[in-house]
Design a protein around this motif. Structure first.
Motif, PDB file in Angstrom:
ATOM      1  N   LEU A 204       0.895  -1.072   0.329  1.00  9.44           N
ATOM      2  CA  LEU A 204       0.028   0.027  -0.323  1.00  9.44           C
ATOM      3  C   LEU A 204       0.778   1.573  -0.162  1.00  9.44           C
ATOM      4  O   LEU A 204       0.568   2.177  -0.458  1.00  9.44           O
ATOM      5  N   SER A 205       2.173   1.193   0.946  1.00  5.93           N
ATOM      6  CA  SER A 205       2.718   1.617   0.685  1.00  5.93           C
ATOM      7  C   SER A 205       3.849   2.726  -0.189  1.00  5.93           C
ATOM      8  O   SER A 205       4.691   3.492  -0.289  1.00  5.93           O
ATOM      9  N   ARG A 206       4.044   1.069  -1.307  1.00  7.36           N
ATOM     10  CA  ARG A 206       4.579   1.445  -1.828  1.00  7.36           C
ATOM     11  C   ARG A 206       4.877   2.318  -3.696  1.00  7.36           C
ATOM     12  O   ARG A 206       4.788   2.009  -4.521  1.00  7.36           O
ATOM     13  N   CYS A 207       2.768   2.090  -3.607  1.00 11.88           N
ATOM     14  CA  CYS A 207       2.705   2.363  -4.836  1.00 11.88           C
ATOM     15  C   CYS A 207       3.033   3.725  -5.725  1.00 11.88           C
ATOM     16  O   CYS A 207       3.003   4.630  -4.796  1.00 11.88           O
ATOM     17  N   LEU A 209       1.454   6.919  -8.954  1.00  9.90           N
ATOM     18  CA  LEU A 209       0.743   6.842  -9.891  1.00  9.90           C
ATOM     19  C   LEU A 209       1.836   7.092 -10.255  1.00  9.90           C
ATOM     20  O   LEU A 209       2.745   8.089 -11.291  1.00  9.90           O
TER      21      LEU A 209
ATOM     22  N   VAL B  11      -6.307  13.219  -6.268  1.00  5.87           N
ATOM     23  CA  VAL B  11      -7.227  11.278  -6.629  1.00  5.87           C
ATOM     24  C   VAL B  11      -7.944  11.442  -5.580  1.00  5.87           C
ATOM     25  O   VAL B  11      -8.009  12.186  -4.356  1.00  5.87           O
ATOM     26  N   CYS B  27      -3.452   5.373  -2.352  1.00  2.00           N
ATOM     27  CA  CYS B  27      -3.126   6.548  -2.697  1.00  2.00           C
ATOM     28  C   CYS B  27      -2.747   7.879  -1.746  1.00  2.00           C
ATOM     29  O   CYS B  27      -1.439   8.639  -1.318  1.00  2.00           O
ATOM     30  N   ARG B  29      -1.309   6.905   1.512  1.00  2.00           N
ATOM     31  CA  ARG B  29      -0.493   5.987   1.752  1.00  2.00           C
ATOM     32  C   ARG B  29       0.796   6.895   1.463  1.00  2.00           C
ATOM     33  O   ARG B  29       1.676   7.450   2.354  1.00  2.00           O
ATOM     34  N   ILE B  30       1.058   7.158   0.170  1.00  2.00           N
ATOM     35  CA  ILE B  30       1.789   7.449  -0.639  1.00  2.00           C
ATOM     36  C   ILE B  30       1.709   9.009  -0.477  1.00  2.00           C
ATOM     37  O   ILE B  30       2.188   9.531  -1.274  1.00  2.00           O
ATOM     38  N   LYS B  32      -0.393  11.010  -1.266  1.00  2.00           N
ATOM     39  CA  LYS B  32      -1.558  11.791  -2.595  1.00  2.00           C
ATOM     40  C   LYS B  32      -2.428  12.645  -1.498  1.00  2.00           C
ATOM     41  O   LYS B  32      -3.089  12.151  -0.300  1.00  2.00           O
TER      42      LYS B  32
END
Lengths: 210, 508
Positions: A204-207, A209, B11, B27, B29-30, B32
């Motif tokens: 989850l923390s590695r995606c 965009l 997003v 999303c 979590r990173i 966004k």
């Protein structure tokens, strides 16, 4: 590994945005105050273990994660909670009026015997006060809930509030245990990576965009 | 109240079903900037759990709104008990008699007593189990979302054999303990299970080489398994039918076997308070990392435009406000038709039923949590999955059980499922205190659901469509839709036939 506490209480903070829930949480868990909190990001819950009449009580205090803003607190947030701090801001009339709505929300979603307490926060800002202490007390009497005015900034009554709530929960628990033969253990699982210590970071923390 | 809702996000996620919620959490979590909204006033969409009151509202809503009947149809609710139970009203016994007497004397339930205790029900629209070593459990643990939820182990797996319910020995200990299977059979079974565990797709070892075009049943017969064992393995463990292809059966069995022994005696976990809690847990993680939540917020219009450098900008009109984002992730049921690619996907709708009963389908010392898989009883039927959950799961008040039936639709939910329900319930109504072999059915709900679980591509760049719930036993399809297996480590929403429209993709 030996448990470092005798019992664990799950507590929640509830109330409108900006009433100082996170500040109260920080004051109690870390004895810190930061005036520049904007809104809550990255805070899930905080833990502090207190001593109550010789028992080590671990308080796990959950923050709303900002989901109070548009009234979108998940039902999952309320599950298993044993005590709830209802917080309003004494300088904000609306947040006081909304306490009733939050109580309704709690009645709908939390366990029926959850302990509650009302906190009128920011009582250090006397010049901006919109809600008198008497009105707070009146509301608390109406719902038969304990009440105290607090200031996370001046560290006023925050300790007292959590200790009071915790003591009430403990008393209720002990009464229950006496009244009924020991109830079946909860038997529910919390999932953990039990077999190995490996804890890969979640995908989850590695995606990213594209 | 919504007025101070910001308008610009990286997003926007529309719909709070399982798939949408996993994407929202990922999303956020990173880091966004995420807005997550839903047109209804609760989380979960078709994945939601309802208390009894909420369920009544849902039924009313569907029955009065033809638009909703596109997704949910043939909805029919039936009571098998009286409106009021007068003799109960004036007694103040609720609290005191709980432990000793009421165990023997069954409570007489009425529609009114369901209504009073409405909050104690959590009834799922999409009840699902988790495989203990399945992708969802791994995800919950690795993302720390597991801390927001609690689970119970399924305590037993049952099957329907020789016109009665039979427990399926599914762990090694069970296999050795059971008397239903002879020693020779035990050896046969263990040997076969061991070779199944060893199966892996890449190597495609010799054992399964010639079985690609044959059925799983043929394989089991070839292995010399007795009819009883074939029944257990094919119907109960693999959840298949006579026509199940061999390799699919092997895969299903392997999944089952690999999940044994992690948390309990069966491979399965059930989320406390119902499956509808799980999307909410992902939403909480999204919120903790700054995601903004807004329910009760239908969208009116979606428009896309390309700004320079091939970047997309998507605008959404909602409640007289215009929201902008680079990526729109949207549940298929909320998505405007014109954004969906038109290729129709062959799909088989889902037949579902929920029953509330006054006892377990098979007596047990401790409160059971049961998975039962019915083999097809009639020609042309599909297997029927049955889940029975009790008060300890937070699904219903003490003294009751909630039982879910799920199958692929043949005719309609009631025709498809009632014959199965009648085998295990007493559906005649009447005196609830009467000692009967089968538990009394007190309430039932049948419905059909449109199967929207097939991936659908969107025609607009930057718009990603999430599919809806499937008829499967677990959440794997939902999780895998967002995240394929390593080593690709891709996080994607959909792929389309024109290649691969990876939309959200991992750096590693």
């Amino acid at each position: 590994m030996a448990k470092t506490y005798d019992c664990l209480f799950k507590l929640l903070l509830i109330g409108d945005s900006g009433v100082g829930k996170t500040s109260i949480l920080f004051r109690f868990s870390e004895d810190a105050f930061n005036i520049s909190f904007i809104s809550t990001i990255g805070i899930d819950f905080k833990i502090r273990t207190i001593d109550l009449d010789g028992k080590k009580v671990k308080l796990q205090i959950w923050d709303t994660a900002g989901q109070e803003r548009f009234r979108t607190i998940t039902t999952a947030y309320y599950r298993g909670s044993m005590g709830i701090m209802l917080v309003y801001d004494v300088t904000n009339e609306k947040s006081f009026e909304n306490i009733k709505n939050w109580i309704r929300n709690i009645e709908e979603n939390a366990s029926a015997d959850v302990e509650k307490m009302i906190l009128g926060n920011k009582c250090d800002l006397d010049s901006k006060r919109q809600v008198s202490k008497e009105r707070g007390e009146q509301l608390a009497i109406e719902y038969q809930i304990k009440f105290v005015e607090t200031s996370a900034k001046d560290s006023l009554n925050v300790e007292y509030a959590f200790f009071t709530l915790a003591r009430d929960i403990k008393a209720k628990m002990e009464k229950k245990q006496e009244a009924s033969n020991p109830t079946r253990g909860s038997g529910a699982h919390q999932l953990r990576a039990n077999e190995q210590q490996r804890r890969p970071t979640s995908w989850l923390s590695r995606c990213s965009l594209l | 109240m919504d007025d101070d809702l910001p308008t610009d996000f990286q997003v926007i996620v529309v719909g709070t079903g399982m798939v949408e919620s996993i994407v929202a959490a990922a999303c956020s979590r990173i880091r966004k900037n995420v807005l997550h909204m839903d047109s209804s006033d609760h989380y979960g969409g078709l994945w939601a759990s309802y208390n009894f009151d909420g369920l009544q509202k849902f039924i009313k809503e569907v029955n009065s709104d033809p638009k909703k009947q596109v997704q949910v149809y043939n909805l029919s609710e039936k009571w098998y008990i009286e409106k009021e139970s007068p003799e109960l009203e004036n007694k103040d016994e609720e609290n005191k008699t709980d432990d000793s007497k009421s165990e023997q004397v069954k409570k007489v339930w009425s529609q009114a007593s369901f209504a009073t205790e409405y909050r104690k029900f959590n009834i799922d629209m999409t009840p699902k189990l988790l495989f203990s070593r399945g992708p969802l459990v791994e995800l919950l643990i690795s993302s720390n979302i597991a801390r927001y939820a609690e689970f119970r182990c399924v305590t037993r797996v049952l099957t329907w054999l020789d016109d009665r319910l039979m427990p399926v020995p599914c762990s090694r200990a069970d296999v050795f303990a059971t008397e239903a299977v002879s020693i020779v059979e035990k050896r046969m079974l263990m040997k076969m299970l061991t070779s199944i565990v060893g199966y892996n797709e890449e190597e495609m070892n010799n054992e399964f080489k010639d079985w690609e075009s044959k059925t799983f049943k043929e394989y089991l017969e070839h292995k010399g398994l007795t009819p009883n064992l074939i029944h257990y393995v094919l119907y109960a463990i693999a959840g298949g039918t006579n026509a199940m292809p061999c390799l699919e059966g092997v895969k299903e069995c392997k999944k089952f076997l690999m999940s044994l022994g992690r948390y309990g005696n069966t491979p399965f976990l059930w989320p406390m308070y119902g499956s509808g809690e799980l999307p909410q847990c992902f939403c909480r993680l999204c919120a903790v990392f700054g995601g903004v939540y807004c329910l009760n917020r239908p969208i009116d219009k979606v428009a896309t435009k390309t700004i320079d450098e091939g970047k997309n900008m998507i605008t959404i009109d909602s409640k007289s406000k215009t929201l902008n984002c680079e990526h729109l992730v949207i549940g298929i049921n909320e998505c405007p038709k014109e954004l969906l690619s038109t290729e129709s996907v062959e799909s088989c709708d889902i037949s579902k039923a929920v029953f509330i009963t006054n006892g377990s389908i098979m007596k047990s010392d401790k409160e059971p949590l049961t998975l039962l898989r019915f083999p097809p009883l009639a020609e042309g039927d599909n297997t029927v999955t049955v889940l029975e959950v009790g008060p300890a799961t937070g699904s219903c008040p003490k003294g009751l059980f909630v039982v879910y039936f799920i199958t692929n639709k043949v005719k309609d939910a009631e025709t498809d499922l009632k014959p199965y329900a009648e085998r295990i319930f007493d559906m005649s109504g009447g005196d609830q205190t009467e000692a009967t072999e089968k538990p009394k059915c007190l309430w039932s709900l049948f419905c059909n659901l449109k199967d929207t679980s097939a991936p659908v591509a969107s025609v607009a760049a930057g718009v990603h469509v999430c599919s809806g719930p499937d008829a499967g036993l677990d959440f794997d399809r939902a999780v895998l839709q967002v995240h394929s297996t390593p080593p690709q480590r891709l996080l994607y929403v959909q792929s389309d036939s024109s290649g691969y429209s990876v939309t959200l993709c991992s750096a590693t």
